[in-house]
Design a protein around this motif. Structure first.
Motif, mmCIF file in Angstrom:
data_model
loop_
_atom_site.group_PDB
_atom_site.id
_atom_site.type_symbol
_atom_site.label_atom_id
_atom_site.label_comp_id
_atom_site.label_asym_id
_atom_site.label_seq_id
_atom_site.Cartn_x
_atom_site.Cartn_y
_atom_site.Cartn_z
ATOM 1 N N LEU A 1 0.825 -1.210 0.000
ATOM 2 C CA LEU A 1 0.000 0.000 0.000
ATOM 3 C C LEU A 1 0.860 1.261 0.000
ATOM 4 O O LEU A 1 0.567 2.233 -0.705
ATOM 5 C CB LEU A 1 -0.925 0.005 1.220
ATOM 6 C CG LEU A 1 -2.027 -1.055 1.255
ATOM 7 C CD1 LEU A 1 -2.810 -0.964 2.560
ATOM 8 C CD2 LEU A 1 -2.966 -0.885 0.064
ATOM 9 N N TRP B 1 0.944 4.294 -2.824
ATOM 10 C CA TRP B 1 0.795 5.718 -2.503
ATOM 11 C C TRP B 1 2.010 6.523 -2.990
ATOM 12 O O TRP B 1 1.881 7.612 -3.533
ATOM 13 C CB TRP B 1 0.601 5.905 -1.005
ATOM 14 C CG TRP B 1 0.896 7.301 -0.536
ATOM 15 C CD1 TRP B 1 1.833 7.691 0.354
ATOM 16 C CD2 TRP B 1 0.237 8.500 -0.962
ATOM 17 N NE1 TRP B 1 1.827 9.048 0.514
ATOM 18 C CE2 TRP B 1 0.847 9.581 -0.287
ATOM 19 C CE3 TRP B 1 -0.798 8.776 -1.851
ATOM 20 C CZ2 TRP B 1 0.459 10.895 -0.469
ATOM 21 C CZ3 TRP B 1 -1.177 10.099 -2.039
ATOM 22 C CH2 TRP B 1 -0.563 11.130 -1.360
ATOM 23 N N LEU C 1 -0.010 7.006 7.181
ATOM 24 C CA LEU C 1 -0.348 5.604 6.925
ATOM 25 C C LEU C 1 0.402 4.674 7.873
ATOM 26 O O LEU C 1 -0.139 3.666 8.330
ATOM 27 C CB LEU C 1 -0.027 5.251 5.470
ATOM 28 C CG LEU C 1 -0.866 5.972 4.400
ATOM 29 C CD1 LEU C 1 -0.391 5.580 3.007
ATOM 30 C CD2 LEU C 1 -2.343 5.668 4.560
ATOM 31 N N PHE D 1 -5.924 -1.720 9.632
ATOM 32 C CA PHE D 1 -5.675 -2.005 8.216
ATOM 33 C C PHE D 1 -6.800 -1.460 7.342
ATOM 34 O O PHE D 1 -6.563 -1.015 6.219
ATOM 35 C CB PHE D 1 -5.525 -3.515 8.005
ATOM 36 C CG PHE D 1 -4.277 -4.066 8.621
ATOM 37 C CD1 PHE D 1 -3.034 -3.710 8.132
ATOM 38 C CD2 PHE D 1 -4.340 -4.926 9.700
ATOM 39 C CE1 PHE D 1 -1.875 -4.212 8.693
ATOM 40 C CE2 PHE D 1 -3.190 -5.434 10.275
ATOM 41 C CZ PHE D 1 -1.954 -5.080 9.770
ATOM 42 N N GLU D 2 -8.030 -1.499 7.850
ATOM 43 C CA GLU D 2 -9.149 -0.952 7.088
ATOM 44 C C GLU D 2 -8.969 0.553 6.890
ATOM 45 O O GLU D 2 -9.182 1.089 5.801
ATOM 46 C CB GLU D 2 -10.461 -1.246 7.820
ATOM 47 C CG GLU D 2 -11.697 -0.704 7.098
ATOM 48 C CD GLU D 2 -12.972 -0.991 7.862
ATOM 49 O OE1 GLU D 2 -14.029 -0.501 7.448
ATOM 50 O OE2 GLU D 2 -12.904 -1.701 8.893
ATOM 51 N N ASP D 3 -8.545 1.231 7.973
ATOM 52 C CA ASP D 3 -8.361 2.683 7.892
ATOM 53 C C ASP D 3 -7.174 3.064 7.019
ATOM 54 O O ASP D 3 -7.146 4.168 6.471
ATOM 55 C CB ASP D 3 -8.180 3.262 9.297
ATOM 56 C CG ASP D 3 -9.465 3.198 10.117
ATOM 57 O OD1 ASP D 3 -10.532 3.057 9.494
ATOM 58 O OD2 ASP D 3 -9.391 3.273 11.355
ATOM 59 N N VAL D 4 -6.193 2.193 6.903
ATOM 60 C CA VAL D 4 -5.045 2.484 6.043
ATOM 61 C C VAL D 4 -5.507 2.707 4.607
ATOM 62 O O VAL D 4 -5.089 3.658 3.935
ATOM 63 C CB VAL D 4 -4.004 1.341 6.107
ATOM 64 C CG1 VAL D 4 -2.967 1.500 5.001
ATOM 65 C CG2 VAL D 4 -3.303 1.341 7.452
ATOM 66 N N ILE D 5 -6.395 1.826 4.129
ATOM 67 C CA ILE D 5 -6.891 1.952 2.753
ATOM 68 C C ILE D 5 -7.733 3.217 2.610
ATOM 69 O O ILE D 5 -7.593 3.966 1.633
ATOM 70 C CB ILE D 5 -7.713 0.705 2.378
ATOM 71 C CG1 ILE D 5 -6.822 -0.539 2.440
ATOM 72 C CG2 ILE D 5 -8.323 0.864 0.992
ATOM 73 C CD1 ILE D 5 -7.550 -1.835 2.192
ATOM 74 N N LEU D 6 -8.598 3.491 3.581
ATOM 75 C CA LEU D 6 -9.422 4.700 3.521
ATOM 76 C C LEU D 6 -8.563 5.960 3.572
ATOM 77 O O LEU D 6 -8.830 6.940 2.858
ATOM 78 C CB LEU D 6 -10.419 4.698 4.684
ATOM 79 C CG LEU D 6 -11.475 3.583 4.677
ATOM 80 C CD1 LEU D 6 -12.331 3.650 5.935
ATOM 81 C CD2 LEU D 6 -12.356 3.695 3.426
ATOM 82 N N ASN D 7 -7.536 5.952 4.395
ATOM 83 C CA ASN D 7 -6.657 7.117 4.495
ATOM 84 C C ASN D 7 -5.889 7.350 3.204
ATOM 85 O O ASN D 7 -5.636 8.496 2.812
ATOM 86 C CB ASN D 7 -5.687 6.943 5.660
ATOM 87 C CG ASN D 7 -6.392 6.970 7.009
ATOM 88 O OD1 ASN D 7 -7.551 7.384 7.094
ATOM 89 N ND2 ASN D 7 -5.711 6.536 8.047
ATOM 90 N N ALA D 8 -5.492 6.266 2.546
ATOM 91 C CA ALA D 8 -4.787 6.403 1.271
ATOM 92 C C ALA D 8 -5.684 7.069 0.232
ATOM 93 O O ALA D 8 -5.234 7.917 -0.554
ATOM 94 C CB ALA D 8 -4.316 5.036 0.777
ATOM 95 N N VAL D 9 -6.964 6.704 0.226
ATOM 96 C CA VAL D 9 -7.913 7.335 -0.696
ATOM 97 C C VAL D 9 -8.068 8.817 -0.365
ATOM 98 O O VAL D 9 -8.131 9.675 -1.257
ATOM 99 C CB VAL D 9 -9.273 6.612 -0.637
ATOM 100 C CG1 VAL D 9 -10.309 7.334 -1.492
ATOM 101 C CG2 VAL D 9 -9.129 5.164 -1.100
#
Length: 706
Positions: free
Chosen positions: A156, A160, A238, A244-252
């Motif tokens: 991830l 990014w 990140l 781990f769920e928030d990592v993807i949302l934060n990347a977006v």
């Protein structure tokens, strides 16, 4: 019929090639809008098509929208850092601190502390069974730390990074085509021409120097700075995200900030401005370049045939008279190596102390040491990487980019740490790797660019390296002994870099006078022409850089405020620590600078004679290392003198060998590989500093030594 058909196919291929290298449209975003507006409106005003008020109004609206978006991005990043990132970092550090305390026996007296005051355990006390003592909330949070699943998280983080770097690359590509490739003209009247086959599309064919400067300062520089800062901030956020769920949302969410200018362009900008941007084209990145036929098929073009001429033909074409020396090139090299000197020696120690890392053996001290090696990793990557990443740019342009990298790298400790009081150890890695990238690109390309100026100019230029170190380490230490703060030395280095860049832009060969070198692929395919003769120089460079980068082992061997001259237990003959190392740096400067000028002018008509001189230089380095191992302070300056005399001799001999005995088209590749091998030795030497220190200190421990 057969030949007619072949001819038709050839004409069709040429037409397709010409189309591929034709003008291209601007990016349809706020930056493209601002470029189109500035160029179109200034041209209209110069031609008398519009009034000054109308021109200012149009450009003002476009630039105002862009500035508002930049302000919005900066506000979001500042808020993100203050309200989100800082909180997340503190939370994850606190959770991991509790984890460390429990997993290492719940005894903080046996634990070290990081620069931020959090506990870190020592290996003998780790007990996996203690995990059951954690409460359920801490267990869940620890298991959700992104670095607990490095493969998933690094994937991830890489995505990014690529996303942010893609925007930086887009900005750099547009800057090259607008500022570097587009010709400089005297008046904006001639800045645009109607595109072939279209009545609405116009091509930017020239810009005045003032417009280029405005575009660089107002558009390109802020965009690159914002992207780079967002890249760093995103990686930090990140890494500190406890889910781990928030990592993807934060990347977006991070990508939303990155593409904000595209969103505003699509929703706010009037359609007429969108059409104007779409119909404004810029020159292609480059003309048709010769392609290397890796498969061995097809006829080589004229440029490839030229690159395959024998070395003997090239070497026969010696100039009748050497051009007059450009001694100011010494100051260009000096400015860059002053920046390098800030990454080692006294300024490195001052940087370490400013971060609050003063005790050796702690995790923070170890992290600092490993981060400091980043300068060598940066150099190593850049030595050959510039031939790939910046393949489409000339060596002259690469030198400019390298000096900008060094400027940013020195700005981090000078401004963020010494002035604003940052204490984040990660700043060391960022600053050092940026400086290493700058130095790695600079040294090889600079030596290649100034080759047409002659041997005397190069002899002056290569002396700038030891002069840069001497200026910082000798004069800097002396000034510091009189109460001058280290931060002012950093600011002096920052002030010198733009001066060095201006001198390079003024005097370095460019255009028709620039050395014509083969692309990296061609040089690799023709390595048999030049690489065998470089192997002894590779070996010598590896040894010399290993010895030089082991120098901090000597620096850390003696502890302030005094140095015992005749042994660790002899307290009758002591010298002040600062004075001793100031004298030592004088010996370094003399050994390195004098030997370079002598070596580059040595008569070496045969390879055998060059190998003899290389052998003598390597023997001097070996003798110097042996004398250092005796750990007797009074002979350290002589030992260092031998090491750096050997290094300077190797440098001068190699520069002369490459310029005289290597085909000119492989000049850049030769320097790149030579410096790359040297950096391998430097990394090995830097990594083994602590081991060398321990080896030299065996049996030599005293109150001021070891």
């Amino acid at each position: 019929m057969f030949f007619k058909k072949k001819k038709a196919e050839g004409e069709e291929a040429e037409e397709l090639k010409a189309q591929a290298c034709g003008p291209e449209g601007l990016e349809e975003d706020l930056y493209g809008l601002a470029i189109a507006s500035i160029v179109r409106d200034t041209r209209s005003f110069c031609k008398g098509y519009s009034s000054a008020g109308l021109m200012i109004a149009r450009m003002g609206v476009s630039i105002m929208i862009l500035v508002l978006v930049l302000i919005l991005q900066i506000y979001l990043m500042a808020s993100l850092k203050a309200l989100v990132t800082s909180v997340a970092v503190n939370q994850i550090r606190t959770v991991y601190d509790r984890y460390e305390i429990i997993m290492y026996g719940n005894d903080t007296s046996r634990m070290a502390r990081t620069a931020n005051g959090f506990h870190r355990g020592r290996d003998p006390y780790f007990d996996p069974k203690n995990f059951e003592q954690l409460d359920e909330e801490d267990k869940e949070q620890v298991c959700q730390i992104p670095l607990s699943q490095p493969t998933f998280f690094m994937t991830l983080l890489t995505i990014w990074t690529f996303t942010a770097v893609a925007d930086i690359r887009k900005a750099m590509d547009t800057w090259v085509r607008i500022v570097r490739i587009t010709p400089t003209i005297d008046s904006m009247k001639d800045s645009m021409e109607q595109a072939e086959g279209s009545e609405e599309e116009f091509v930017i064919v020239g810009l005045t120097s003032i417009v280029k400067a405005v575009l660089t300062i107002v558009l390109f520089l802020p965009r690159i700075v914002v992207d780079a800062y967002l890249l760093w901030l995103g990686c930090r956020w990140l890494t500190a995200t406890p889910s781990f769920e928030d990592v993807i949302l934060n990347a977006v969410a991070l990508e939303f900030i990155l593409v904000l200018n595209n969103v505003i362009f699509s929703t706010v900008v009037p359609m007429q401005s969108v059409v104007d941007t779409r119909n404004t084209q810029i020159l292609p990145r480059e003309k048709v370049r010769p392609q290397v036929d890796l498969a061995g098929q097809g006829e080589p073009n004229k440029d490839e045939v030229d690159l395959e001429k024998s070395a003997e033909q090239d070497l026969d074409k010696q100039p009748a008279e050497e051009p007059p020396p450009v001694r100011l090139m010494c100051l260009v090299m000096l400015s860059m190596f002053q920046g390098y000197a800030s990454m080692v020696g006294p300024l490195q120690s001052a940087y370490k102390h400013r971060l609050g890392i003063s005790t050796d053996g702690t995790d923070a001290a170890h992290a600092f040491t490993q981060a400091a090696v980043g300068v060598h990793y940066g150099k190593l990557i850049a030595r050959l990487g510039h031939n790939v990443i910046f393949a489409c740019l000339s060596p002259w342009t690469r030198v400019v980019i390298a000096m900008v990298f060094m400027f940013v790298g020195v700005t981090i400790p000078a401004f963020l740490v010494f002035t604003l009081g940052w204490d984040w150890v990660g700043s060391v890695f960022i600053a050092y790797i940026l400086s290493g990238l700058g130095l790695g690109i600079f040294e090889v390309t600079f030596l290649s660019v100034i080759t047409p100026l002659g041997r005397t100019t190069k002899a002056w230029a290569i002396v700038g390296c030891p002069m840069g170190f001497a200026t910082i380490n000798i004069l800097g230490l002396t000034a510091n002994s009189f109460g001058v703060e280290m931060v002012y030395i950093f600011y002096y280095i920052l002030a010198c870099l733009p001066i060095g860049l201006a001198l390079f832009c003024r005097f370095a060969p460019r255009g028709s006078t620039q050395l014509k070198t083969a692309n990296f692929g061609s040089s690799l395919l023709q390595a048999r022409q030049w690489m065998p003769g470089m192997v002894p120089f590779f070996a010598a460079q590896f040894l010399s850089h290993f010895a030089m980068e082991n120098w901090p082992a000597i620096f850390y061997m003696f502890h302030p405020p005094m140095v015992p001259l005749f042994g660790p237990h002899n307290d009758e003959h002591l010298m002040k620590w600062g004075q001793f190392f100031a004298i030592t740096y004088v010996f370094i400067f003399l050994g390195d600078s004098i030997s370079r000028r002598i070596a580059i002018f040595l008569s070496t008509p045969s390879l055998r004679r060059r190998l003899v001189y290389l052998g003598v230089a390597m023997a001097l380095i070996g003798l110097g290392l042996y004398l250092e191992s005796l750990a007797i302070a009074i002979i350290i300056p002589l030992a260092i003198f031998f090491v750096f005399w050997g290094n300077g001799t190797i440098y001068g001999l190699t520069a002369h060998h490459v310029d005289k005995h290597i085909p000119s088209e492989h000049n850049l590749a030769s320097y790149s590989f030579w410096c790359f091998i040297g950096d391998l030795g430097a990394i090995l030497g830097g990594v083994l500093v602590d081991n060398t220190h321990d080896l030299f200190c065996r049996g030599h421990k005293g109150p001021f030594e070891c």
